[in-house]
Enzyme design. Structure first.
Site, PDB file in Angstrom:
ATOM      1  CD  GLU A  45     -17.893  -3.012   4.583  1.00 32.34           C
ATOM      2  OE1 GLU A  45     -18.091  -2.764   5.712  1.00 32.34           O
ATOM      3  OE2 GLU A  45     -17.728  -2.337   3.596  1.00 32.34           O
ATOM      4  CG  HIS A  92     -34.233 -10.051   6.093  1.00 30.15           C
ATOM      5  ND1 HIS A  92     -35.080 -10.877   6.645  1.00 30.15           N
ATOM      6  CD2 HIS A  92     -33.169 -10.750   5.837  1.00 30.15           C
ATOM      7  CE1 HIS A  92     -34.357 -12.099   6.615  1.00 30.15           C
ATOM      8  NE2 HIS A  92     -33.360 -11.920   6.079  1.00 30.15           N
ATOM      9  N   GLY A 123     -36.075  -3.105   5.612  1.00 31.04           N
ATOM     10  CA  GLY A 123     -35.365  -2.092   6.486  1.00 31.04           C
ATOM     11  C   GLY A 123     -35.412  -0.679   6.179  1.00 31.04           C
ATOM     12  N   GLY A 150     -27.374   0.445   2.708  1.00 29.53           N
ATOM     13  CA  GLY A 150     -26.179   1.502   2.812  1.00 29.53           C
ATOM     14  C   GLY A 150     -25.089   0.601   2.484  1.00 29.53           C
ATOM     15  CB  THR A 204     -16.159  -2.993  -7.689  1.00 30.14           C
ATOM     16  OG1 THR A 204     -16.106  -4.170  -6.780  1.00 30.14           O
ATOM     17  CG2 THR A 204     -17.352  -3.019  -8.610  1.00 30.14           C
ATOM     18  CG  ASP A 234      -2.016   0.821   1.043  1.00 30.37           C
ATOM     19  OD1 ASP A 234      -3.236   0.268   0.999  1.00 30.37           O
ATOM     20  OD2 ASP A 234      -2.096   2.118   1.099  1.00 30.37           O
ATOM     21  CE  LYS A 240      -5.051   1.570   4.442  1.00 26.10           C
ATOM     22  NZ  LYS A 240      -5.691   1.544   3.130  1.00 26.10           N
ATOM     23  CB  CYS A 285     -20.849  -2.637  -2.230  1.00 23.44           C
ATOM     24  SG  CYS A 285     -19.387  -2.899  -1.230  1.00 23.44           S
TER      25      CYS A 285
HETATM   26  C1  UGA Z   1     -22.275  -6.288  -0.627  1.00 23.57           C
HETATM   27  C2  UGA Z   1     -22.739  -7.726  -1.132  1.00 23.57           C
HETATM   28  O1  UGA Z   1     -23.521  -8.610  -0.507  1.00 23.57           O
HETATM   29  C3  UGA Z   1     -21.536  -8.803  -1.410  1.00 23.57           C
HETATM   30  O2  UGA Z   1     -21.428  -9.744  -2.114  1.00 23.57           O
HETATM   31  C4  UGA Z   1     -20.126  -7.685  -2.343  1.00 23.57           C
HETATM   32  O3  UGA Z   1     -19.161  -8.492  -2.499  1.00 23.57           O
HETATM   33  C5  UGA Z   1     -20.201  -6.308  -1.484  1.00 23.57           C
HETATM   34  O4  UGA Z   1     -21.280  -5.708  -1.405  1.00 23.57           O
HETATM   35  C6  UGA Z   1     -19.328  -5.596  -2.341  1.00 23.57           C
HETATM   36  O5  UGA Z   1     -19.259  -5.262  -3.485  1.00 23.57           O
HETATM   37  O6  UGA Z   1     -17.856  -5.254  -1.851  1.00 23.57           O
HETATM   38  P1  UGA Z   1     -22.028  -5.377   1.903  1.00 23.57           P
HETATM   39  O7  UGA Z   1     -22.087  -4.191   1.406  1.00 23.57           O
HETATM   40  O8  UGA Z   1     -20.767  -5.756   2.777  1.00 23.57           O
HETATM   41  O9  UGA Z   1     -21.916  -6.455   0.643  1.00 23.57           O
HETATM   42  O10 UGA Z   1     -23.181  -5.816   2.819  1.00 23.57           O
HETATM   43  P2  UGA Z   1     -24.616  -6.495   2.506  1.00 23.57           P
HETATM   44  O11 UGA Z   1     -24.864  -7.599   3.484  1.00 23.57           O
HETATM   45  O12 UGA Z   1     -25.015  -6.926   1.270  1.00 23.57           O
HETATM   46  O13 UGA Z   1     -25.738  -5.298   2.867  1.00 23.57           O
HETATM   47  C7  UGA Z   1     -25.766  -4.215   2.037  1.00 23.57           C
HETATM   48  C8  UGA Z   1     -27.095  -3.271   2.563  1.00 23.57           C
HETATM   49  O14 UGA Z   1     -28.305  -4.065   2.460  1.00 23.57           O
HETATM   50  C9  UGA Z   1     -26.896  -3.147   4.190  1.00 23.57           C
HETATM   51  O15 UGA Z   1     -27.300  -1.756   4.535  1.00 23.57           O
HETATM   52  C10 UGA Z   1     -28.129  -4.130   4.737  1.00 23.57           C
HETATM   53  O16 UGA Z   1     -28.658  -3.586   6.009  1.00 23.57           O
HETATM   54  C11 UGA Z   1     -29.186  -4.171   3.415  1.00 23.57           C
HETATM   55  N1  UGA Z   1     -30.001  -5.110   3.538  1.00 23.57           N
HETATM   56  C12 UGA Z   1     -29.271  -6.482   3.118  1.00 23.57           C
HETATM   57  C13 UGA Z   1     -31.317  -4.941   3.705  1.00 23.57           C
HETATM   58  O17 UGA Z   1     -31.797  -4.036   4.182  1.00 23.57           O
HETATM   59  N2  UGA Z   1     -32.061  -6.226   3.550  1.00 23.57           N
HETATM   60  C14 UGA Z   1     -31.547  -7.254   3.344  1.00 23.57           C
HETATM   61  O18 UGA Z   1     -32.257  -8.543   3.129  1.00 23.57           O
HETATM   62  C15 UGA Z   1     -30.246  -7.404   3.220  1.00 23.57           C
END
Ligand code: UGA
Length: 440
Positions: free
Chosen positions: A156, A255, A257, A261, A122, A31, A36, A264
């Site tokens: 995450e 789900h 909500g 956020g 990405t 990096d 870091k 990604c």
């Molecule tokens: C997301 C993807 O799930 C990963 O596969 C991908 O690799 C990643 O982006 C990326 O591009 O790096 P992440 O952003 O860590 O992962 O989190 P998620 O678990 O996908 O949740 C994203 C958002 O959606 C959160 O705010 C979560 O609360 C919301 N969410 C998720 C809902 O509101 N309802 C659900 O059913 C699932």
């Protein structure tokens, strides 16, 4: 065993670098930030991700994982270079790939033998061709190299598990030699029978955006279904459970909500929409999902405002959960930011608590009082809003909560509190898509 360098020791670089070293390869996480790298050399991990510190330590101790800010040396020593730098949202909504471009230049300048260059960041569809061009331009000796795209699908909070037990590995390549080398990198997973899909480079880039945008779309869809459930007196949890039992739909990401956020979905959906417009193929579904998500966040603010009689002025509102989801301290694009902004703007007082994201939010909002437990944060509150579904909020005693508060008013944006219990304790409450019954 391969010699591998990750350029970019952020979230993706560290998780993937540590994961690949765990497969037995020799990995250098590089990096440009010396600060870091120094932290990492001292055994400190600059991001919060469950299990990451342990995985890094295990592989550093085993002599397989190293850290450096000397990018040139790391490139020269390696057979495979992963590009894992950040691609934040640019001014025109498209992803900003300036870091990817400067890394491609350094790689070109330091190609001393055949290497496979792999993009994990990405990046907009078509970036692979550009990276190849930049490398070639600076590759004075015309040293041959292979180029592949290997998108990541880590979430995450569960990134280590996602890395070590993935649903699939996607490798986009334009020749068999580089694909075979990448297959060797992931050999332990291949042995475990994980599908390794070989596609073209452009297809691999497309898969990443199509997958993320689809998941975001799914969330926006269920959020809109939840809103309609409210209007019609139906229970979205039952709707989503029944929908999910259909194998074609699946129960995941259904789900409702406060709106998605994170680093990604908001960024990738906008980049995907911008890319499609640029190519004359406007993706109406994704644009609608983005719009619906914006409205969902506003809707949550309206809900709490109406629970406190339409006026935030001088009201104490406790916000429980600040991160965009549990098990991370990441607050990027978290719905809690919109919530706090609106309460602040309306003259309310925010008392906040998150098990680990308080410090992240402190950098954004100084005029918020932060607490070390939900009990302290909810003391004398005129209303409580649950923004993140941390386990400790699921098991919260509603009776105790009522005793602490000035008035028993609660907005549960994650549907984790039993309506039955709220009724028993005479709460004035709201949630997302559950008007009457309680499916808990
Ligand atoms: C997301 C993807 O799930 C990963 O596969 C991908 O690799 C990643 O982006 C990326 O591009 O790096 P992440 O952003 O860590 O992962 O989190 P998620 O678990 O996908 O949740 C994203 C958002 O959606 C959160 O705010 C979560 O609360 C919301 N969410 C998720 C809902 O509101 N309802 C659900 O059913 C699932």
């Amino acid at each position: 065993m391969k010699n591998i360098t990750f350029i970019g020791s952020g979230y993706v670089g560290l998780v993937s670098g540590a994961g690949i070293s765990d497969f037995g390869h020799k990995v250098i996480c590089a990096d440009i930030s010396e600060e870091k790298i120094q932290l990492l050399k001292n055994g400190k991990v600059p991001i919060y991700e469950p299990g990451l510190t342990e995985l890094i330590k295990k592989n550093v101790d085993a002599g397989r994982l190293f850290f450096t800010s000397d990018l040139k040396k790391a490139i020269k020593k390696s057979d495979i270079i992963f590009i894992a730098v950040g691609t934040p949202q640019g001014e025109d909504r498209a992803a900003d790939i300036s870091s990817v471009k400067s890394v491609a230049k350094i790689i070109g300048e330091n190609l001393n033998k055949y290497k496979v260059i792999c993009t994990k960041s990405t990046v907009p569809v078509g970036t692979g061709e550009l990276v190849k061009k930049i490398i070639n331009k600076h590759n004075d000796k015309q040293t041959p190299f292979g180029y592949v795209s290997n998108p990541e699908f880590l979430r995450e909070g569960s990134a280590i598990k996602d890395f070590l037990w993935p649903d699939r590995i996607v490798i986009g390549s334009d020749n068999k030699k580089s694909f075979d080398i990448m297959k060797e990198v992931y050999n332990p997973l291949y042995i475990n029978d994980k599908p390794i899909l070989n596609t073209s480079i452009v297809t691999a880039e497309m898969i990443k955006y199509a997958a993320n945008a689809f998941l975001a779309l799914k969330i926006s869809y269920i959020n809109e279904v939840a809103n309609l459930c409210e209007a019609l007196g139906a229970n979205v949890q039952d709707v989503s459970k029944a929908m999910g039992q259909d194998g074609r739909i699946s129960s995941k990401f259904l789900h409702p909500g406060p709106g998605y956020g994170g680093s990604c979905f908001p960024k990738d959906t906008k980049a995907f929409a911008a890319l499609s417009r640029k190519n004359g193929q406007k993706m109406q579904t994704i644009e609608a999902a983005i719009e619906a998500n914006k409205h969902q966040k506003i809707r949550m603010v309206k809900k709490i405002r109406s629970l406190v009689d339409g006026d935030f002025s001088k009201k104490i509102i406790s916000v429980l959960g600040l991160s965009f989801k549990p098990n991370t301290d990441d607050i990027r694009d978290s719905a809690s930011i919109d919530m706090i902004n609106a309460i602040n703007d309306g003259g309310g007082l925010v008392r906040a608590y998150d098990p680990i994201a308080n410090d992240s939010m402190k950098k954004l909002f100084r005029n918020v009082e932060y607490f070390e437990s939900w009990e302290e944060a909810c003391k004398d509150a005129d209303a409580v809003v649950i923004m993140t579904e941390w386990n400790e909020f699921r098991s919260m005693s509603i009776q105790k909560l009522k005793q602490l508060m000035n008035k028993p008013v609660l907005l549960d944006t994650r549907n984790i509190i039993s309506i039955q219990k709220l009724k028993e304790n005479e709460f004035y409450y709201d949630n997302v898509g559950r008007v009457s019954d309680d499916a808990n």
